[in-house]
Write a protein that holds these residues in place. Sequence first.
Motif, PDB file in Angstrom:
ATOM      1  N   ASP A 382       0.817  -1.116   0.220  1.00 49.29           N
ATOM      2  CA  ASP A 382       0.120   0.132  -0.147  1.00 49.29           C
ATOM      3  C   ASP A 382       0.823   1.239   0.010  1.00 49.29           C
ATOM      4  OD1 ASP A 382      -2.422  -1.368  -0.010  1.00 49.29           O
ATOM      5  OD2 ASP A 382      -2.416  -1.370   2.257  1.00 49.29           O
ATOM      6  N   ALA A 383       2.102   0.998   0.098  1.00 51.02           N
ATOM      7  CA  ALA A 383       3.041   2.274   0.131  1.00 51.02           C
ATOM      8  C   ALA A 383       3.321   3.031  -1.098  1.00 51.02           C
ATOM      9  CB  ALA A 383       4.257   1.959   0.658  1.00 51.02           C
ATOM     10  N   ALA A 384       2.264   4.127  -1.246  1.00 54.50           N
ATOM     11  CA  ALA A 384       2.140   4.977  -2.383  1.00 54.50           C
ATOM     12  C   ALA A 384       3.432   5.747  -2.725  1.00 54.50           C
ATOM     13  CB  ALA A 384       1.208   5.966  -2.187  1.00 54.50           C
ATOM     14  N   PHE A 385       3.798   6.099  -3.919  1.00 58.27           N
ATOM     15  CA  PHE A 385       5.260   6.541  -4.161  1.00 58.27           C
ATOM     16  C   PHE A 385       6.387   5.796  -3.713  1.00 58.27           C
ATOM     17  CE2 PHE A 385       1.936   9.903  -3.423  1.00 58.27           C
ATOM     18  CZ  PHE A 385       1.967  10.224  -4.816  1.00 58.27           C
ATOM     19  N   LEU A 386       6.292   4.516  -3.637  1.00 53.05           N
ATOM     20  CA  LEU A 386       7.466   3.707  -3.072  1.00 53.05           C
ATOM     21  C   LEU A 386       8.570   3.728  -4.373  1.00 53.05           C
ATOM     22  CD1 LEU A 386       8.561   2.118  -0.766  1.00 53.05           C
ATOM     23  CD2 LEU A 386       7.475   0.112  -1.768  1.00 53.05           C
TER      24      LEU A 386
END
Length: 463
Positions: A382-386
């Motif tokens: 779910d970690a956006a912009f990873l």
Amino acid sequence: MGTYITEVIIAYLDENVHPLPLGSRFVTILSMKWHQKLIGLLALVLITVPPIIYWLLATTATYSLNLSSILLLLGKLVALMGIILFLVNPILSMRHAVVVRIFGSLDMLYTLHKHSGKLSFFLILCHPLLLGSGRLLSGDSLLDMWSWTSLLIISGVVSLLLISALTAVAIYAHIKHQNWVKIHRMFGWAIPLVLLHAFIAKGQIYQLAPLRFYIITLGVLGFSAFIYRSVLSRYLVKRYRYRVEEIVAERGNVTGVTLKPLATPLSYIPGQFAFVSFMQDDLSSEAHPYSFTTANNGPYIQFGIKGLGDDTRELSQKLRLGSPAFLEGPYGGFTQLSVKNKKQIWIAGGVGITPFLSMARALNTEDQEDITLFYAAQQKVDAAFLEELHDIAKIVRPFFKVFIVDEKISGFVSTTMIQDTMGSITEYDYLVCGPPVMMRSIVGQLHKAGVKKTQIHLEAFSM
Ligand SMILES: Cc1cc2nc3c(=O)[nH]c(=O)nc-3n(C[C@H](O)[C@H](O)[C@H](O)COP(=O)(O)OP(=O)(O)OC[C@H]3O[C@@H](n4cnc5c(N)ncnc54)[C@H](O)[C@@H]3O)c2cc1C
């Protein structure tokens, strides 16, 4: 390093990335910290207290020392204090750059607005109670102590009922934010009513010329602030015109929106935010606050918007390329540039990553900062912009590190985790942005671990 941290990315500098230098104007704004808060409070005291002292000096000698007289005196005093705060309140919430500058930050202004609003309501409510008690004690009966059908009493009763109803909604109603704002804005229409009541009473506010001048001036300012923000904002508030250029579905239900300027672009400091409204038939045009994710090193601006409520969910489904967008701002002082200590730990929870992405994109090797980002997501996927952070992985070695924390495995970021990973806690300054529950948890732990209040810098995604 603790086993709960599932992935480590160390970021390196891409030699091609050179953020634009920030103008001194911005650096001045950022240096507003605790002393700005003090100035804000002082400004409020300077606006509200002198007229009250003047009123007391000019009035108290005319009252005798019996209970009824004291109640009447107090009744008039609370009215004066209540009116002053009531008239100041729309100025506090008008979000004008000059007012924000005087009071230090939007957060500070909204906090003052909230407290002075409640206090003003309480004082205005006490006004008829104290006057009525004074009259009853002096021998009047309930029926003949006031001329109930006079304009004075009707304007007083209507103002009180309106303010009471609006205050009840403001404090207790659990309604959609946009409806709450619409109802809240009606406070402004009570200003003429309150002033009408105050002047036809022909009390000291009317009789003492300096006080009369002061209240009229404050009334005009307060009402103008209300018109500026709530009635004619579309024409009066400075907004920057953009167009939706790109829409990208990021991880974790976040929509990445890139905007292209249609006129002068907005300038901001990485970490700040703007109020953004999208002009599209099938979307609400309500302005919502979003943190920039770009670093102010080009004309394009990006936001990462998570579908958390009605408007943001609709936006993620319906926003179209080419739709116009208006930006108002910039606001906020949440940025590493305002923190003197170059050893910093950034803690992001979920979409709270957005201001950090902006700051990370603005890092450069010359500053030689020692920054570690703990990025907590419900799950790593779910970690956006990873990937973006991976790209910044070409930035600033060895001054910037990123740890991804999978909350399903390890829970919130904790001081134990920081201690295990960093080997120390108190030598760092902390910048924290995430859900309220996560922020409360980590701030409490940091305090317990001996980190001073001045070392903790917060951005709450709620107002
Ligand atoms: C300084 C700041 C920066 C933010 N940055 C981001 C970001 O980068 N990305 C992101 O996804 N979210 C961000 N948010 C949160 C975002 O503004 C809210 O999620 C959004 O406004 C919710 O609107 P809604 O109608 O979808 O939800 P609703 O269910 O209507 O509202 C949920 C909550 O959001 C807040 N809110 C709603 N509308 C407004 C408004 N017009 N003005 C102020 N607060 C409002 C209220 O606290 C409300 O209770 C930020 C918030 C703040 C205060």
